[in-house]
Write an enzyme that holds these catalytic residues in place. Structure first.
Site, PDB file in Angstrom:
ATOM      1  N   LYS A 164      -0.971   6.234  23.126  1.00  0.00           N
ATOM      2  CA  LYS A 164      -0.043   6.926  22.226  1.00  0.00           C
ATOM      3  C   LYS A 164      -0.465   6.687  20.781  1.00  0.00           C
ATOM      4  O   LYS A 164      -0.355   5.574  20.267  1.00  0.00           O
ATOM      5  CB  LYS A 164       1.380   6.386  22.412  1.00  0.00           C
ATOM      6  CG  LYS A 164       2.404   7.343  21.818  1.00  0.00           C
ATOM      7  CD  LYS A 164       3.702   6.678  21.429  1.00  0.00           C
ATOM      8  CE  LYS A 164       3.786   6.346  19.973  1.00  0.00           C
ATOM      9  NZ  LYS A 164       3.522   7.436  19.021  1.00  0.00           N
ATOM     10  N   GLU A 173       6.564  -6.824   3.317  1.00  0.00           N
ATOM     11  CA  GLU A 173       5.444  -5.884   3.399  1.00  0.00           C
ATOM     12  C   GLU A 173       5.919  -4.508   2.919  1.00  0.00           C
ATOM     13  O   GLU A 173       6.928  -3.990   3.393  1.00  0.00           O
ATOM     14  CB  GLU A 173       4.939  -5.773   4.841  1.00  0.00           C
ATOM     15  CG  GLU A 173       3.728  -4.863   4.954  1.00  0.00           C
ATOM     16  CD  GLU A 173       3.206  -4.674   6.389  1.00  0.00           C
ATOM     17  OE1 GLU A 173       4.008  -4.360   7.288  1.00  0.00           O
ATOM     18  OE2 GLU A 173       1.987  -4.817   6.583  1.00  0.00           O
ATOM     19  N   CYS A 220      -4.101  -2.904   6.499  1.00  0.00           N
ATOM     20  CA  CYS A 220      -3.357  -4.094   6.923  1.00  0.00           C
ATOM     21  C   CYS A 220      -3.843  -5.313   6.158  1.00  0.00           C
ATOM     22  O   CYS A 220      -3.108  -6.274   5.972  1.00  0.00           O
ATOM     23  CB  CYS A 220      -3.538  -4.295   8.414  1.00  0.00           C
ATOM     24  SG  CYS A 220      -5.172  -3.840   8.951  1.00  0.00           S
ATOM     25  N   GLU A 235      -1.758  -6.524  16.953  1.00  0.00           N
ATOM     26  CA  GLU A 235      -2.118  -6.852  15.568  1.00  0.00           C
ATOM     27  C   GLU A 235      -1.059  -6.192  14.710  1.00  0.00           C
ATOM     28  O   GLU A 235      -0.889  -4.973  14.765  1.00  0.00           O
ATOM     29  CB  GLU A 235      -3.517  -6.336  15.241  1.00  0.00           C
ATOM     30  CG  GLU A 235      -4.614  -7.039  16.023  1.00  0.00           C
ATOM     31  CD  GLU A 235      -4.622  -8.545  15.841  1.00  0.00           C
ATOM     32  OE1 GLU A 235      -4.240  -9.034  14.756  1.00  0.00           O
ATOM     33  OE2 GLU A 235      -4.964  -9.262  16.805  1.00  0.00           O
ATOM     34  N   VAL A 251       8.072  -3.188  15.461  1.00  0.00           N
ATOM     35  CA  VAL A 251       7.859  -2.431  16.703  1.00  0.00           C
ATOM     36  C   VAL A 251       7.285  -3.339  17.797  1.00  0.00           C
ATOM     37  O   VAL A 251       7.699  -3.289  18.960  1.00  0.00           O
ATOM     38  CB  VAL A 251       6.954  -1.200  16.464  1.00  0.00           C
ATOM     39  CG1 VAL A 251       6.526  -0.562  17.777  1.00  0.00           C
ATOM     40  CG2 VAL A 251       7.676  -0.170  15.589  1.00  0.00           C
ATOM     41  N   SER A 268      -1.445   3.098  18.828  1.00  0.00           N
ATOM     42  CA  SER A 268      -2.229   2.929  17.602  1.00  0.00           C
ATOM     43  C   SER A 268      -1.445   3.327  16.349  1.00  0.00           C
ATOM     44  O   SER A 268      -0.531   4.133  16.402  1.00  0.00           O
ATOM     45  CB  SER A 268      -3.548   3.707  17.713  1.00  0.00           C
ATOM     46  OG  SER A 268      -3.328   5.046  18.053  1.00  0.00           O
ATOM     47  N   GLY A 323       0.227  -2.132  14.718  1.00  0.00           N
ATOM     48  CA  GLY A 323       1.291  -1.465  13.978  1.00  0.00           C
ATOM     49  C   GLY A 323       2.194  -2.514  13.359  1.00  0.00           C
ATOM     50  O   GLY A 323       1.767  -3.651  13.110  1.00  0.00           O
ATOM     51  N   SER A 324       3.450  -2.159  13.164  1.00  0.00           N
ATOM     52  CA  SER A 324       4.338  -3.076  12.445  1.00  0.00           C
ATOM     53  C   SER A 324       4.855  -4.191  13.351  1.00  0.00           C
ATOM     54  O   SER A 324       4.948  -4.050  14.572  1.00  0.00           O
ATOM     55  CB  SER A 324       5.510  -2.297  11.861  1.00  0.00           C
ATOM     56  OG  SER A 324       6.250  -1.715  12.902  1.00  0.00           O
ATOM     57  N   THR A 325       5.218  -5.286  12.726  1.00  0.00           N
ATOM     58  CA  THR A 325       5.758  -6.445  13.437  1.00  0.00           C
ATOM     59  C   THR A 325       7.048  -6.057  14.168  1.00  0.00           C
ATOM     60  O   THR A 325       7.276  -6.466  15.310  1.00  0.00           O
ATOM     61  CB  THR A 325       6.025  -7.573  12.410  1.00  0.00           C
ATOM     62  OG1 THR A 325       4.776  -7.872  11.777  1.00  0.00           O
ATOM     63  CG2 THR A 325       6.568  -8.823  13.061  1.00  0.00           C
TER      64      THR A 325
HETATM   65  P1  NAD Z   1       4.377   1.489  13.250  1.00  0.00           P
HETATM   66  O1  NAD Z   1       4.769   0.177  13.825  1.00  0.00           O
HETATM   67  O2  NAD Z   1       5.413   2.307  12.596  1.00  0.00           O
HETATM   68  O3  NAD Z   1       3.745   2.397  14.410  1.00  0.00           O
HETATM   69  C1  NAD Z   1       2.677   1.924  15.208  1.00  0.00           C
HETATM   70  C2  NAD Z   1       2.680   2.685  16.508  1.00  0.00           C
HETATM   71  O4  NAD Z   1       3.798   2.265  17.286  1.00  0.00           O
HETATM   72  C3  NAD Z   1       2.817   4.203  16.352  1.00  0.00           C
HETATM   73  O5  NAD Z   1       1.993   4.858  17.293  1.00  0.00           O
HETATM   74  C4  NAD Z   1       4.278   4.425  16.673  1.00  0.00           C
HETATM   75  O6  NAD Z   1       4.563   5.723  17.098  1.00  0.00           O
HETATM   76  C5  NAD Z   1       4.462   3.420  17.796  1.00  0.00           C
HETATM   77  N1  NAD Z   1       5.836   3.079  18.151  1.00  0.00           N
HETATM   78  C6  NAD Z   1       6.923   3.018  17.360  1.00  0.00           C
HETATM   79  N2  NAD Z   1       8.008   2.663  18.093  1.00  0.00           N
HETATM   80  C7  NAD Z   1       7.593   2.496  19.370  1.00  0.00           C
HETATM   81  C8  NAD Z   1       8.216   2.133  20.588  1.00  0.00           C
HETATM   82  N3  NAD Z   1       9.516   1.860  20.645  1.00  0.00           N
HETATM   83  N4  NAD Z   1       7.473   2.067  21.708  1.00  0.00           N
HETATM   84  C9  NAD Z   1       6.143   2.332  21.663  1.00  0.00           C
HETATM   85  N5  NAD Z   1       5.487   2.673  20.535  1.00  0.00           N
HETATM   86  C10 NAD Z   1       6.194   2.749  19.405  1.00  0.00           C
HETATM   87  O7  NAD Z   1       3.140   1.206  12.271  1.00  0.00           O
HETATM   88  P2  NAD Z   1       2.355   2.225  11.320  1.00  0.00           P
HETATM   89  O8  NAD Z   1       3.258   2.640  10.212  1.00  0.00           O
HETATM   90  O9  NAD Z   1       1.661   3.272  12.109  1.00  0.00           O
HETATM   91  O10 NAD Z   1       1.229   1.259  10.744  1.00  0.00           O
HETATM   92  C11 NAD Z   1       1.463   0.384   9.684  1.00  0.00           C
HETATM   93  C12 NAD Z   1       1.711  -1.016  10.187  1.00  0.00           C
HETATM   94  O11 NAD Z   1       0.608  -1.427  10.998  1.00  0.00           O
HETATM   95  C13 NAD Z   1       1.789  -2.039   9.073  1.00  0.00           C
HETATM   96  O12 NAD Z   1       2.820  -2.960   9.359  1.00  0.00           O
HETATM   97  C14 NAD Z   1       0.434  -2.726   9.107  1.00  0.00           C
HETATM   98  O13 NAD Z   1       0.426  -4.027   8.592  1.00  0.00           O
HETATM   99  C15 NAD Z   1       0.132  -2.696  10.571  1.00  0.00           C
HETATM  100  N6  NAD Z   1      -1.300  -2.791  10.843  1.00  0.00           N
HETATM  101  C16 NAD Z   1      -1.800  -4.004  11.234  1.00  0.00           C
HETATM  102  C17 NAD Z   1      -3.158  -4.144  11.487  1.00  0.00           C
HETATM  103  C18 NAD Z   1      -3.718  -5.472  11.914  1.00  0.00           C
HETATM  104  O14 NAD Z   1      -4.879  -5.526  12.294  1.00  0.00           O
HETATM  105  N7  NAD Z   1      -2.938  -6.546  11.890  1.00  0.00           N
HETATM  106  C19 NAD Z   1      -3.999  -3.045  11.351  1.00  0.00           C
HETATM  107  C20 NAD Z   1      -3.461  -1.820  10.964  1.00  0.00           C
HETATM  108  C21 NAD Z   1      -2.102  -1.706  10.720  1.00  0.00           C
END
Ligand code: NAD
Length: 542
Positions: free
Chosen positions: A212, A425, A327, A293, A269, A187, A265-267
């Protein structure tokens, strides 16, 4: 054993409390904020229902006062991941074998606990740990998560009722099995409701989960786990493993029992995880379901006929609530040349007047961005605009990380339709406006469609019905959530199922039956009442 064909309560969206001066909810939330601010919270992992302390800790701080430590969280690695996977696999048989009503009850109870005694806890934790205002916390960690729990239960019932036809002499059935193995829920920091939904949606369908949370949202995740346990979630069904992405992610993705990933999370990752799953594909028992997402570059495009006041309001709310860290937040706006002079000054005045500061002061409209990394991203974009020959700053442009990671809501205006901040972004309170020639509406729609790789949310503002239809048509694939004369944020569970395509995700619409379908693996059952007793067919007779 279930001796009934049950119907779940009809879900209704949880009413949003106002927190207006003098209201009981305001006093109660303020007291919880004071209590949590004065407490140091230790946040262990939770594996098989037991608290696990690794001694390798990180600090949860208030983004708006980063010297204030809310507590320390333990971080897991390969050993804890293995224990969590083992616990999830052990728990699955019993959890999946429960009558579906028993699983549904756990989440309906979680909804009622969150609507009642846990409301202040989750709202206060989200305010302090993620720098949300009372209103932003209320619509996220209370209302949206309550809605996820209640609506998902109703969608699950609907899914179970999905059954095939039967010809005479037989009975065909569909059994909606959970996936074989465990689900990995990962998440993001920005929505406590998403953090709550990612592990629980698969769990409702009978799956068990390794979860996680983001390191910048472990504080609210800790209280979410308490909520699940108090709601009666059995040990091992959801196992919380905090830690760095790679330390937790790599061993999870290497497990042959990985049955699915529920990611937000991010595209970048998600791409990395998808690649790793591809590399490991020979190891897995089944093809893992990949649900993600991801990022966005959400737009508002205004037609020359748009109502300037409605447009201005949508820009202000759509771009800057929760510091632009939704997001769905508008981050690029296309305004025709006839309207720009009518909205420019008002926009600058409204954004310039936004109160920013500690979210425990209820008069503030915005708080701080989540961490130092985000602060630096926003700062770089602002500095770049200040130095650019093709862009200028209409309002904002100040930043200060001495006390908290504060970035003033900022609007960049550019003549260049490919200016970097119209494409990338930033995920913060920095909006870019492109003013187009009012005669170039159709070309502008194509520009909106092609400028970024994302396709999450978007909005059109117009009074002209032909223009609205043109935008609907030309931008069909530019947004998974499309708004007409409304801001592109604020999707409500059960009303606007949420998710985007292209680089924004797999579009499996959180909070809808479409999402739950990803967490089941149906078995078709055909029973013949009077089986054939002769292999020969009538056409073979002489
Ligand atoms: P992030 O990608 O940095 O982290 C998301 C999650 O991935 C975190 O729990 C992080 O610890 C985990 N992660 C990172 N590397 C990993 C790996 N190698 N293996 C497993 N897990 C890993 O994103 P963030 O900064 O927490 O959130 C912001 C991003 O999320 C933005 O890009 C936003 O657009 C996106 N987002 C999208 C939506 C949607 O519905 N499309 C909703 C909320 C957030």
């Amino acid at each position: 054993m279930s001796l009934a064909i049950s119907r779940v309560p009809t879900p209704v969206n949880e009413p949003v409390k106002s927190y207006a001066p003098g209201s009981p909810e305001r006093a109660s939330l303020a007291s919880k904020l004071a209590e949590l601010s004065a407490t140091q919270t230790e946040m262990p992992l939770v594996i098989d229902g037991k608290d696990v302390r690794t001694g390798k800790t990180g600090r949860a701080v208030m983004p708006h006062r980063h010297a204030h430590v809310l507590g320390e969280f333990h971080q897991g690695g390969a050993a804890e991941v293995q224990s969590a996977i083992d616990a999830a696999l052990r728990a699955q048989k019993g959890w999946a074998a429960l009558p579906w009503e028993a699983r549904a009850s756990v989440f309906l109870k979680a909804a009622d606990l969150l609507a009642g005694p846990y409301r202040d806890v989750l709202n206060a934790a989200t305010m302090l740990g993620q720098s949300k205002t009372a209103h932003q916390a209320e619509i996220d960690s209370a209302c949206e998560l309550i809605d996820f729990f209640r609506f998902n239960v109703a969608f699950y019932e609907q899914l179970l009722r999905e059954q095939p036809q039967s010809s005479p002499g037989m009975w065909n059935r569909l059994e909606h099995r959970p996936l074989e193995g465990f689900v990995f829920a990962v998440s993001p920091f920005n929505f406590t409701s998403i953090a709550g939904n990612l592990p629980t949606a698969p769990a409702l369908c009978g799956n068990t989960v390794v979860w996680k949370p983001a390191s910048t949202a472990v504080y609210s995740a800790h209280f979410l786990m308490q909520l699940f346990r108090e709601a009666g979630l059995p040990d091992g069904v959801i196992n919380l493993v905090s830690g760095s992405g790679g330390d937790v992610g790599d061993p999870v993705l290497a497990s042959r029992h990985l049955a699915g990933i529920h990611f937000t999370g991010s595209t970048k990752v998600f791409h990395q995880m998808w690649r790793t799953v591809g590399d490991n594909i020979d190891k897995y028992v089944s093809y893992p379901r990949l649900v993600g997402e991801t990022g966005g570059k959400d737009f508002i495009v205004a037609h020359p006929s748009a109502d300037p006041v409605a447009l201005t309001t949508a820009i202000v709310r759509g771009a800057f609530e929760y510091q632009g860290q939704k997001c769905s937040a508008a981050s690029r706006v296309y305004v025709p040349s006839n309207l720009w002079p009518k909205i420019k000054d008002e926009l600058a005045a409204l954004v310039g007047g936004m109160k920013m500061g500690d979210v425990a002061d209820f008069s503030n409209f915005v708080g701080a961005v989540i961490d130092g990394a985000s602060f630096r991203t926003q700062k770089a974009a602002i500095d770049e605009a200040k130095a650019s020959g093709t862009a200028e700053i209409l309002v904002g442009g100040e930043y200060d990380d001495s006390e908290g990671w504060f970035v003033r809501p900022t609007i960049i205006v550019t003549r260049d339709p490919n200016y970097r901040t119209l494409c990338d972004e930033l995920f913060g309170p920095v909006l870019t406006v492109h003013v187009y020639d009012e005669s170039e509406w159709v070309q502008t729609l194509d520009l909106v469609d092609c400028t970024s790789p994302y396709a999450l949310t978007g909005a059109v503002f117009a009074q002209d019905r032909y223009a609205i239809e043109q935008a609907m048509e030309r931008l069909r694939n530019a947004a998974g959530n499309f708004y007409i004369n409304d801001k592109p944020t604020g999707a409500v569970v059960g009303q606007q199922p949420f998710g985007g395509a292209r680089a924004s995700g797999t579009n499996d619409k959180a909070g809808s039956i479409l999402n739950l379908i990803r967490w089941i693996s149906p078995r078709s059952i055909k029973e013949t009442f009077v089986p054939a007793r002769d292999y020969r067919y009538p056409y073979m007779e002489s």
